[in-house]
Design an enzyme around this catalytic site. Structure first.
Site, mmCIF file in Angstrom:
data_model
loop_
_atom_site.group_PDB
_atom_site.id
_atom_site.type_symbol
_atom_site.label_atom_id
_atom_site.label_comp_id
_atom_site.label_asym_id
_atom_site.label_seq_id
_atom_site.Cartn_x
_atom_site.Cartn_y
_atom_site.Cartn_z
ATOM 1 N N ASP A 82 -2.266 -0.437 5.848
ATOM 2 C CA ASP A 82 -2.622 0.195 7.119
ATOM 3 C C ASP A 82 -4.116 0.424 7.319
ATOM 4 O O ASP A 82 -4.517 0.867 8.403
ATOM 5 C CB ASP A 82 -1.927 1.564 7.221
ATOM 6 C CG ASP A 82 -2.610 2.625 6.359
ATOM 7 O OD1 ASP A 82 -3.000 3.685 6.898
ATOM 8 O OD2 ASP A 82 -2.774 2.398 5.149
ATOM 9 N N ASP A 125 0.860 -1.169 0.000
ATOM 10 C CA ASP A 125 0.000 0.000 0.000
ATOM 11 C C ASP A 125 0.912 1.239 0.000
ATOM 12 O O ASP A 125 2.113 1.131 0.298
ATOM 13 C CB ASP A 125 -0.882 -0.050 1.250
ATOM 14 C CG ASP A 125 -1.703 1.195 1.450
ATOM 15 O OD1 ASP A 125 -2.342 1.655 0.485
ATOM 16 O OD2 ASP A 125 -1.699 1.731 2.580
ATOM 17 N N ILE A 126 0.366 2.400 -0.311
ATOM 18 C CA ILE A 126 1.191 3.610 -0.363
ATOM 19 C C ILE A 126 0.914 4.523 0.826
ATOM 20 O O ILE A 126 1.739 4.668 1.723
ATOM 21 C CB ILE A 126 0.974 4.363 -1.695
ATOM 22 C CG1 ILE A 126 1.422 3.490 -2.880
ATOM 23 C CG2 ILE A 126 1.749 5.688 -1.689
ATOM 24 C CD1 ILE A 126 1.121 4.092 -4.244
ATOM 25 N N ASP A 127 -0.262 5.151 0.845
ATOM 26 C CA ASP A 127 -0.567 6.157 1.870
ATOM 27 C C ASP A 127 -0.810 5.491 3.218
ATOM 28 O O ASP A 127 -1.646 4.598 3.345
ATOM 29 C CB ASP A 127 -1.784 6.969 1.447
ATOM 30 C CG ASP A 127 -1.522 7.734 0.158
ATOM 31 O OD1 ASP A 127 -0.904 8.794 0.212
ATOM 32 O OD2 ASP A 127 -1.950 7.234 -0.913
#
Length: 265
Positions: free
Chosen positions: A198, A19-21
């Site tokens: 997250d 995932d990124i953010d």
């Protein structure tokens, strides 16, 4: 001591999904305000080489947004929770279209909420996101608004309540499905997956990697129910773990207590 279920064997080859953010980058109230530093870009490029290309970013961002964020680095990626899928870094980023009913809702949301501080409305083709930032105010009202709009949207749309806002997603927007599609193709095929995320949309991917004898890692918020079996404290911990010369050094992972999974999204 390393968990015996995690202990690598001589034949282990890994596939990494990120995932990124909130995982590689801190959340920002406006996703367009995020900047990727050279250290992260170099870290991902090195991991991609180390894994012979078996690395993919799977994000709620569009492929075009991912490419802009990480340029000039281009990686395999699943955008819009897997609706947009690029199985090879050489493929172009093809944008998914916005349904007319969702466009109407986006205009209504802009009219009702666009003036409010800390509210950012992001139109991403078939996905509509209403961001409230890391310290959300009015999230309950925004969630009610989103849910009340569902009957007017195409069949299969759902509302996903995340840590920093809500998103309206079509049925095919599932990160775990993106993981399965990557894992069925080279260079991922035959490897053992690791997924790090997250937020609520990552739960479906956690469940999917469990079915592939993989490793699920939840970032932050230890009190939040999750299907993930392992944890890293925050973005800094993720980047430190990924950058360890012995990656994946599995005995550095924290084993979570098994809890009820959050609603898959």
């Amino acid at each position: 001591m390393a968990d015996s279920a995690l202990a690598p064997t001589a034949g282990d080859r890994w596939a990494l999904f990120l995932d990124i953010d909130g995982t590689l980058l801190e959340h920002h109230k406006d996703p367009t305000g995020v900047v990727v530093d050279d250290e992260l870009r170099d870290l991902l490029a090195n991991l991609d080489r180390q894994l012979d290309g078996a690395l993919a970013l799977i994000s709620g961002r569009s492929l075009a947004s991912i490419d802009t964020l990480f340029q000039p680095l281009r990686l395999r990626a699943g955008g819009l929770f897997g609706i947009e899928l690029r199985l090879s870094p050489d493929e172009p980023a093809v944008a998914a279209e916005e349904p007319p009913a969702l466009a109407t809702l986006a205009e209504r949301a802009q009219a009702e909420l666009g003036h409010a501080p800390n509210i950012v409305i992001e139109r991403k083709g078939p996905v509509l996101a209403i961001h409230t930032g890391p310290h959300p105010d009015g999230l309950e009202h925004i969630t009610r608004l989103a849910k009340s709009a569902l009957p007017g949207l195409p069949a299969g749309y759902r509302v996903v309540e995340g840590n920093v806002g809500v998103e309206l997603l079509p049925a095919q927007a599932l990160k775990g499905d993106a993981v399965h599609r990557f894992m069925a193709t080279p260079p991922f095929q035959g490897r053992r997956p690791i997924f790090i995320g997250d937020d609520v949309p990552d739960e479906h991917a956690f469940e999917s990697v469990h079915g592939l004898d993989g490793i699920s890692i939840k970032v932050g918020r230890p009190e939040q129910a999750t299907a993930a079996l392992h944890a890293l404290a925050d973005v800094a911990a993720v980047r430190a773990w990924l950058g360890d010369p012995q990656f994946p050094l599995l005995d550095k992972l924290v084993r979570r207590e098994v809890t009820a999974a959050a609603q898959a999204g």
